[in-house]
Design a protein around this motif. Structure first.
Motif, PDB file in Angstrom:
ATOM      1  N   VAL A  93      50.173   7.522  48.774  1.00  0.00           N
ATOM      2  CA  VAL A  93      50.800   6.973  49.988  1.00  0.00           C
ATOM      3  C   VAL A  93      49.724   6.588  51.008  1.00  0.00           C
ATOM      4  O   VAL A  93      49.763   5.506  51.599  1.00  0.00           O
ATOM      5  CB  VAL A  93      51.795   7.989  50.587  1.00  0.00           C
ATOM      6  N   LEU A  94      48.720   7.451  51.193  1.00  0.00           N
ATOM      7  CA  LEU A  94      47.652   7.161  52.150  1.00  0.00           C
ATOM      8  C   LEU A  94      46.861   5.921  51.734  1.00  0.00           C
ATOM      9  O   LEU A  94      46.593   5.028  52.544  1.00  0.00           O
ATOM     10  CB  LEU A  94      46.720   8.372  52.294  1.00  0.00           C
ATOM     11  N   LEU A  95      46.512   5.867  50.426  1.00  0.00           N
ATOM     12  CA  LEU A  95      45.768   4.707  49.922  1.00  0.00           C
ATOM     13  C   LEU A  95      46.584   3.431  50.089  1.00  0.00           C
ATOM     14  O   LEU A  95      46.056   2.377  50.472  1.00  0.00           O
ATOM     15  CB  LEU A  95      45.422   4.909  48.442  1.00  0.00           C
ATOM     16  N   ALA A  96      47.897   3.536  49.805  1.00  0.00           N
ATOM     17  CA  ALA A  96      48.766   2.366  49.880  1.00  0.00           C
ATOM     18  C   ALA A  96      48.892   1.882  51.318  1.00  0.00           C
ATOM     19  O   ALA A  96      48.873   0.679  51.592  1.00  0.00           O
ATOM     20  CB  ALA A  96      50.141   2.706  49.308  1.00  0.00           C
ATOM     21  N   ALA A  97      48.997   2.832  52.268  1.00  0.00           N
ATOM     22  CA  ALA A  97      49.080   2.458  53.683  1.00  0.00           C
ATOM     23  C   ALA A  97      47.791   1.738  54.091  1.00  0.00           C
ATOM     24  O   ALA A  97      47.829   0.703  54.768  1.00  0.00           O
ATOM     25  CB  ALA A  97      49.300   3.705  54.532  1.00  0.00           C
ATOM     26  N   LEU A  98      46.661   2.263  53.642  1.00  0.00           N
ATOM     27  CA  LEU A  98      45.363   1.639  53.931  1.00  0.00           C
ATOM     28  C   LEU A  98      45.320   0.221  53.351  1.00  0.00           C
ATOM     29  O   LEU A  98      44.898  -0.734  54.015  1.00  0.00           O
ATOM     30  CB  LEU A  98      44.241   2.498  53.341  1.00  0.00           C
ATOM     31  N   ALA A  99      45.799   0.106  52.095  1.00  0.00           N
ATOM     32  CA  ALA A  99      45.817  -1.211  51.443  1.00  0.00           C
ATOM     33  C   ALA A  99      46.649  -2.191  52.258  1.00  0.00           C
ATOM     34  O   ALA A  99      46.263  -3.341  52.462  1.00  0.00           O
ATOM     35  CB  ALA A  99      46.375  -1.084  50.016  1.00  0.00           C
ATOM     36  N   GLY A 100      47.789  -1.725  52.759  1.00  0.00           N
ATOM     37  CA  GLY A 100      48.669  -2.592  53.546  1.00  0.00           C
ATOM     38  C   GLY A 100      48.021  -3.042  54.836  1.00  0.00           C
ATOM     39  O   GLY A 100      48.127  -4.209  55.232  1.00  0.00           O
ATOM     40  N   VAL A 101      47.314  -2.131  55.506  1.00  0.00           N
ATOM     41  CA  VAL A 101      46.656  -2.472  56.773  1.00  0.00           C
ATOM     42  C   VAL A 101      45.514  -3.457  56.521  1.00  0.00           C
ATOM     43  O   VAL A 101      45.372  -4.466  57.216  1.00  0.00           O
ATOM     44  CB  VAL A 101      46.137  -1.185  57.461  1.00  0.00           C
ATOM     45  N   LEU A 102      44.698  -3.150  55.472  1.00  0.00           N
ATOM     46  CA  LEU A 102      43.549  -4.014  55.183  1.00  0.00           C
ATOM     47  C   LEU A 102      43.987  -5.397  54.702  1.00  0.00           C
ATOM     48  O   LEU A 102      43.313  -6.399  54.958  1.00  0.00           O
ATOM     49  CB  LEU A 102      42.647  -3.352  54.129  1.00  0.00           C
ATOM     50  N   ALA A 103      45.128  -5.452  54.023  1.00  0.00           N
ATOM     51  CA  ALA A 103      45.610  -6.720  53.476  1.00  0.00           C
ATOM     52  C   ALA A 103      45.850  -7.747  54.575  1.00  0.00           C
ATOM     53  O   ALA A 103      45.780  -8.949  54.340  1.00  0.00           O
ATOM     54  CB  ALA A 103      46.891  -6.492  52.670  1.00  0.00           C
ATOM     55  N   ARG A 104      46.157  -7.261  55.792  1.00  0.00           N
ATOM     56  CA  ARG A 104      46.415  -8.183  56.892  1.00  0.00           C
ATOM     57  C   ARG A 104      45.153  -8.963  57.250  1.00  0.00           C
ATOM     58  O   ARG A 104      45.207 -10.118  57.659  1.00  0.00           O
ATOM     59  CB  ARG A 104      46.927  -7.417  58.109  1.00  0.00           C
ATOM     60  N   ARG A 105      43.981  -8.318  57.114  1.00  0.00           N
ATOM     61  CA  ARG A 105      42.715  -8.997  57.397  1.00  0.00           C
ATOM     62  C   ARG A 105      42.320  -9.862  56.215  1.00  0.00           C
ATOM     63  O   ARG A 105      42.037 -11.030  56.335  1.00  0.00           O
ATOM     64  CB  ARG A 105      41.616  -7.945  57.637  1.00  0.00           C
ATOM     65  N   ARG A 106      42.257  -9.167  55.051  1.00  0.00           N
ATOM     66  CA  ARG A 106      41.888  -9.888  53.818  1.00  0.00           C
ATOM     67  C   ARG A 106      42.832  -9.429  52.724  1.00  0.00           C
ATOM     68  O   ARG A 106      42.768  -8.311  52.246  1.00  0.00           O
ATOM     69  CB  ARG A 106      40.435  -9.576  53.426  1.00  0.00           C
ATOM     70  N   LEU A 107      43.681 -10.343  52.332  1.00  0.00           N
ATOM     71  CA  LEU A 107      44.715 -10.029  51.347  1.00  0.00           C
ATOM     72  C   LEU A 107      44.107  -9.470  50.062  1.00  0.00           C
ATOM     73  O   LEU A 107      44.600  -8.512  49.480  1.00  0.00           O
ATOM     74  CB  LEU A 107      45.529 -11.300  51.046  1.00  0.00           C
TER      75      LEU A 107
END
Ligand code: MTE
Ligand code: MO
Length: 524
Positions: A93-107
């Motif tokens: 869940v933590l990794l996925a949340a991080l992935a979601g946040v980072l995806a906004r900058r660079r998909l």
């Protein structure tokens, strides 16, 4: 002016940014949810043990260092699996949340993290001992669905204008809510498929034959009602209450009709046995007490059941074991292995290939459809559940799962005794205080149990009857508690050969705990 351009609306920049970060995190978590949901659905169709969460968990179980595993079993007992799954879920869940946040900058970065989770899961699935070519499929399709969802959610929700009219709350709710619903629905459907195709249905259909050689009727005097009422362990352990110890994160889903056992190696004739063939053999039923090597002094990783099975010695005798063989290397359907000493298996004791427990087919957690039971040896060197392969070999040729992790090669059960009543730190009334418990030294039997108070003289307890030397016995001692205040009570047993239980204090690793069980009680 610039803020307005950036956010597409008039909310203060910090608030809008914070909100979008949350949207990003939620997109990531829901995408991961979809990964596991789709993975579960595909696993339900392909193979239940190939579900992403399960394969990753299993891979972790096999790779954590032995000390951590021992600590987990000690700290969480039989809940260690739940704790492990919860830990993995939190990390994902933590990794996925991080992935979601980072995806906004660079998909690509966000999708890359989801992809990495997928790769880990695929590798775990492909390297399971029971892996087939289809095993990675749930992980692959799950990761693909997750990456796709993250791409769509990020593109639609993270861009400028997202909180404006076009992409405002209704659309966000629909996209995020829709992903959550699809994730939950596919996961639920997958779970349903797993349960309906499970071994449970196969188990329900099993009809056990009557034993050709039944278990003895239990002698009178077992389970004295007053002692049982005050908390003495019952002689027979209900299957539902029987301790469970194994490395399997999900119980192997093995149907009786799919089961077969191959016996090979140092034998003149190899054998492959089906479940029906095993049931057609003359079966023996016996009371036997099982003990785990991880049991602490005073612990409860021990239980007694009525086991129905076919004698391993007879099976091996028919195949003619070759000279030099001294070990049975048993493998479970999930890849667990153990090494049982051939000498004990063939010395006349009731070592069995077991199909029944307490008059029922083996419960799935206890090895359905077939397990081994050998009286007198700790479970890790004798009681292989879900057993599908037995190789007759030598200790110099092979080492098994727990031996590779530092536990003793051979594991005869140490003589042990336990105080069940009173509980430690109980307050008791002055006068006659019954002290009671159990003692075991499987295959040697118990000849005496003694109790001492405050390190005084050892006094004989009453040893109650038992079905055989292969089970524990209950014991009762009437203590005349006159002196008020705090007292320690200790117990020790003597086995059937006359050897006393050792007072040397030892931890479970590497070959079983020892020392006297002891309680502290206050007499009022
Ligand atoms: N396949 C398999 N069999 C296994 C194990 C395991 O991890 N996998 N653990 C062993 C250990 S350590 C013990 S103590 C007994 C416990 O059997 P139970 O869970 O039926 O009480 O199973 C033994 N058989
Ligand atoms: Mo064990």
């Amino acid at each position: 002016m610039r803020t307005a351009t950036n956010t597409g609306e008039s909310a203060p920049p910090g608030v809008a940014e914070g909100k979008r970060r949350w949207t990003g995190a939620l997109s990531g978590v829901l995408s991961a949810g979809l990964t596991f949901g789709v993975g579960q659905l595909v696993a339900g169709i392909v193979s239940p043990s190939a579900a992403p969460l399960v394969v990753v968990g299993d891979a972790v179980v096999d790779r954590v260092p032995a000390w951590l595993k021992d600590t987990a079993i000690r700290a969480f007992g039989t809940h260690d699996k739940v704790v492990l799954l919860a830990t993995i879920t939190v990390v994902v869940v933590l990794l996925a949340a991080l992935a979601g946040v980072l995806a906004r900058r660079r998909l690509a970065v966000g999708v890359g993290i989801v992809g990495l989770l997928g790769v880990v899961s695929v590798l775990a699935a492909a390297t399971r001992p029971d892996a087939t070519t289809l095993s990675p499929l749930p992980s692959v399709l799950g990761a693909a669905a997750g990456a796709y969802a993250l791409t769509v959610l990020t593109r639609r929700l993270a861009g400028p204008g997202v909180t404006g009219r076009a992409g405002g709350p209704p659309r966000r709710a629909v996209l995020l809510g829709g992903t959550a619903v699809v994730a939950a629905a596919s996961g639920g459907a997958g779970q349903l498929l797993v349960t309906t195709r499970s071994a449970e249905i196969s188990r329900d259909a099993v009809v056990l034959p009557a034993p050709a050689d039944p278990a003895p009727v239990l002698p009178a005097g077992i389970d004295p009602s007053d002692a049982i009422a005050s908390g003495l362990t019952t002689y027979a352990t209900k299957s539902a209450d029987f301790y469970r110890i194994d490395t399997a994160l999900v119980v192997p889903d093995l149907r009786a009709e799919d089961w077969s056992l191959t016996v090979h190696g140092l034998v003149d004739r190899e054998l492959t046995l089906t479940f029906d063939q095993l049931l057609a053999m003359p079966l023996r039923e016996r009371w036997i007490t099982l003990t785990c090597v991880s049991n602490e002094v005073g612990g409860d990783y021990v239980g007694t059941a009525r086991w129905l099975g076919y004698p391993l010695a007879d099976l091996l005798g028919a195949l003619r074991v070759q000279s030099g063989a001294d070990m049975l290397y048993a493998t479970s359907t999930d890849g667990f292995t153990l090494s049982a000493p051939l000498a004990e298996v063939t010395d006349g004791r009731d070592a069995m290939l077991v199909v029944g427990m307490n008059g029922q087919p083996l419960p799935r957690e206890h090895g359905f459809p077939v397990r081994m039971v050998v009286p007198g040896l700790y479970g890790y060197v004798s009681a292989c559940k879900w057993v599908t392969d037995i190789e007759v070999t030598r200790f110099t040729e092979k080492t098994a799962y727990w031996t590779d992790r530092g536990w003793a090669e051979k594991g005869p059960i140490k003589t042990a005794s336990r105080i069940d009543v009173p509980r430690s730190f109980d307050k008791v009334r002055a006068g006659r205080v019954p002290i009671a418990g159990v003692a075991w030294a499987q295959h040697r039997g118990i000849s005496a149990v003694e109790v001492r108070v405050d390190e005084g003289e050892w006094e004989r307890a009453r040893v109650l009857p038992s079905a055989s030397a292969d089970t524990w016995c209950q014991w009762v001692y009437d203590w005349d508690a006159t002196e008020k205040g705090s007292h320690t009570v200790q117990v020790r047993a003597t086995d059937g050969t006359g050897a006393p239980q050792t007072d040397v204090v030892a931890a479970p690793a590497p070959d079983g705990a020892s020392g006297y069980d002891s309680i502290t009680v206050t007499v009022q």
